[in-house]
Enzyme design. Structure first.
Site, PDB file in Angstrom:
ATOM      1  N   LEU A   1      53.524  35.217  65.158  1.00 51.87           N
ATOM      2  CA  LEU A   1      52.125  34.816  65.350  1.00 51.87           C
ATOM      3  C   LEU A   1      51.935  34.678  66.797  1.00 51.87           C
ATOM      4  O   LEU A   1      52.660  34.107  67.663  1.00 51.87           O
ATOM      5  CB  LEU A   1      51.881  33.129  64.599  1.00 51.87           C
ATOM      6  CG  LEU A   1      52.275  33.367  63.060  1.00 51.87           C
ATOM      7  CD1 LEU A   1      52.417  31.873  62.525  1.00 51.87           C
ATOM      8  CD2 LEU A   1      51.201  34.275  62.470  1.00 51.87           C
ATOM      9  N   ASP A   2      50.406  34.703  67.156  1.00 49.52           N
ATOM     10  CA  ASP A   2      50.020  34.617  68.397  1.00 49.52           C
ATOM     11  C   ASP A   2      50.394  33.163  68.823  1.00 49.52           C
ATOM     12  O   ASP A   2      50.376  32.179  67.920  1.00 49.52           O
ATOM     13  CB  ASP A   2      48.597  34.853  68.663  1.00 49.52           C
ATOM     14  CG  ASP A   2      48.342  36.205  68.531  1.00 49.52           C
ATOM     15  OD1 ASP A   2      48.987  37.215  68.469  1.00 49.52           O
ATOM     16  OD2 ASP A   2      47.004  36.586  68.271  1.00 49.52           O
ATOM     17  N   ALA A   3      50.541  32.860  70.208  1.00 48.41           N
ATOM     18  CA  ALA A   3      50.877  31.364  70.426  1.00 48.41           C
ATOM     19  C   ALA A   3      49.600  30.540  70.169  1.00 48.41           C
ATOM     20  O   ALA A   3      49.709  29.456  69.726  1.00 48.41           O
ATOM     21  CB  ALA A   3      50.759  31.389  72.048  1.00 48.41           C
TER      22      ALA A   3
ATOM     23  N   THR B   1      47.743  30.913  67.524  1.00 48.48           N
ATOM     24  CA  THR B   1      47.395  30.950  66.182  1.00 48.48           C
ATOM     25  C   THR B   1      48.683  30.018  65.341  1.00 48.48           C
ATOM     26  O   THR B   1      49.665  30.049  65.985  1.00 48.48           O
ATOM     27  CB  THR B   1      47.450  32.387  65.513  1.00 48.48           C
ATOM     28  OG1 THR B   1      46.787  33.394  66.219  1.00 48.48           O
ATOM     29  CG2 THR B   1      47.581  32.578  63.926  1.00 48.48           C
TER      30      THR B   1
ATOM     31  N   ARG C   1      41.880  39.505  64.742  1.00 47.71           N
ATOM     32  CA  ARG C   1      40.744  39.012  65.941  1.00 47.71           C
ATOM     33  C   ARG C   1      40.018  40.289  66.259  1.00 47.71           C
ATOM     34  O   ARG C   1      38.940  40.101  66.487  1.00 47.71           O
ATOM     35  CB  ARG C   1      41.850  38.395  66.963  1.00 47.71           C
ATOM     36  CG  ARG C   1      42.469  37.030  66.709  1.00 47.71           C
ATOM     37  CD  ARG C   1      43.520  36.714  67.736  1.00 47.71           C
ATOM     38  NE  ARG C   1      42.617  36.448  69.009  1.00 47.71           N
ATOM     39  CZ  ARG C   1      43.368  36.302  70.320  1.00 47.71           C
ATOM     40  NH1 ARG C   1      44.840  36.569  70.132  1.00 47.71           N
ATOM     41  NH2 ARG C   1      42.636  36.003  71.409  1.00 47.71           N
TER      42      ARG C   1
END
Length: 308
Positions: free
Chosen positions: A138-140, A142, A238
């Site tokens: 997961l993105d930082a 998110t 996104r």
């Protein structure tokens, strides 16, 4: 330093040096541009600039720096990192905002793997030490649910499951405006942004990317959307909603309205990994885990509901 010689394939004819070499070597365009600037990229024996054009059949000579030393995982407690499930094969966590999954060059903040190490959870799988057990990311910025493999068997089974798309990945996203239709599929290829290396974009010839969505609550300026990922590209949700001109609220990188972000006190994209379902690697039974909205995302919804 190590040198590599690469013939330019037909498919890269006419492409810029930085873009073509990035594809050939799996490097970022920024790294290739730096190599070109220091004279470490030759095309048919002559120094090539990053914006020079490749010619099919030409010969590239690239001098690569020695790889960095392996990144070390240092056990470090992570505020807000919650364990939702733990057994001999897997650990399922609820990842807070501002936390990367594993160490990487340039990242100095907290990571999931360091947080798990601080909890005394042993991860014993192959691969680079800093990525042991990591089967998805997961993105930082998110939040939400993710699984880490603890055993070699679980790592193998889960990596295959993610690759074969048998994992149910459910997200909730707050997007600007009102998607029309309210239920649909976004099928658009994604690759590095042609001009900004830190971003991704819908690009002809990119990697196949499929996102299914359904609006579950509509507000004046935004819509809460249930999202199911068929593929798992970096920044996929996104990028896809930005391409529809309905970017995730608060996602300034991908074109969100900063005025609305400030109004909702959001300093990151409103995107949350809500559910994760998969066959348990130990016995194949289906398991599913759910993450509740963190405080900042829940507060943003409260503001919208109050004015609707």
């Amino acid at each position: 330093m190590s040198a590599r010689m690469l013939p330019v394939p037909e498919g890269l004819d006419g492409m810029r040096v930085d873009a073509g070499l990035a594809k050939l070597l799996g490097l970022s365009r920024t790294v290739v541009a730096e190599l070109a600037a220091t004279g470490d990229v030759l095309l048919d024996g002559k120094p090539a600039g990053k914006s020079d054009r490749l010619t099919a059949g030409g010969l590239l000579e690239v001098t690569l720096p020695e790889p960095d030393a392996p990144l070390e995982v240092v056990a470090e407690p992570v505020d807000g990192l919650k364990v939702l499930h733990d057994d001999d094969d897997i650990v399922v966590v609820d990842k807070p905002v501002g936390v990367a999954v594993h160490p990487s060059p340039g990242w100095t903040g907290p990571t999931v793997v360091a947080g798990l190490a601080a909890m005394g959870l042993r991860i014993s799988t192959s691969g680079a030490a800093e990525r042991q057990g990591v089967v998805h990311r997961l993105d930082a910025g998110t939040t939400g649910v993710m699984v880490v493999a603890k055993s070699e068997h679980a790592y193998t089974v889960l990596k295959r499951a993610f690759k074969e798309r048998t994992v149910d990945k459910g997200y909730h996203a707050l997007v600007q405006g009102h998607p029309d239709p309210t239920r649909g599929t976004i099928d658009a290829p994604i690759d590095r942004h042609p001009r900004h290396d830190y971003k991704f974009a819908v690009v002809a010839g990119g990697r196949p990317s499929v996102t299914h969505y359904e609006v579950i609550e509509a507000f004046r300026a935004a819509s809460l959307v249930d999202v199911k990922l068929e593929t798992g590209r970096t920044h996929q949700i996104r990028v896809h909603f930005s391409a529809l001109r309905h970017p995730c609220v608060g996602d300034l990188t991908y074109g969100a309205d900063p005025v609305l972000a400030r109004k909702l006190s959001l300093s990151r994209q409103w995107l949350h990994a809500r559910t994760l379902g998969f066959a348990h690697p130990a016995d194949g039974r289906h398991v599913e885990f759910t993450s509740q909205y963190p405080a900042d995302l829940a507060a943003a919804l409260d503001v919208l509901r109050a004015e609707s």
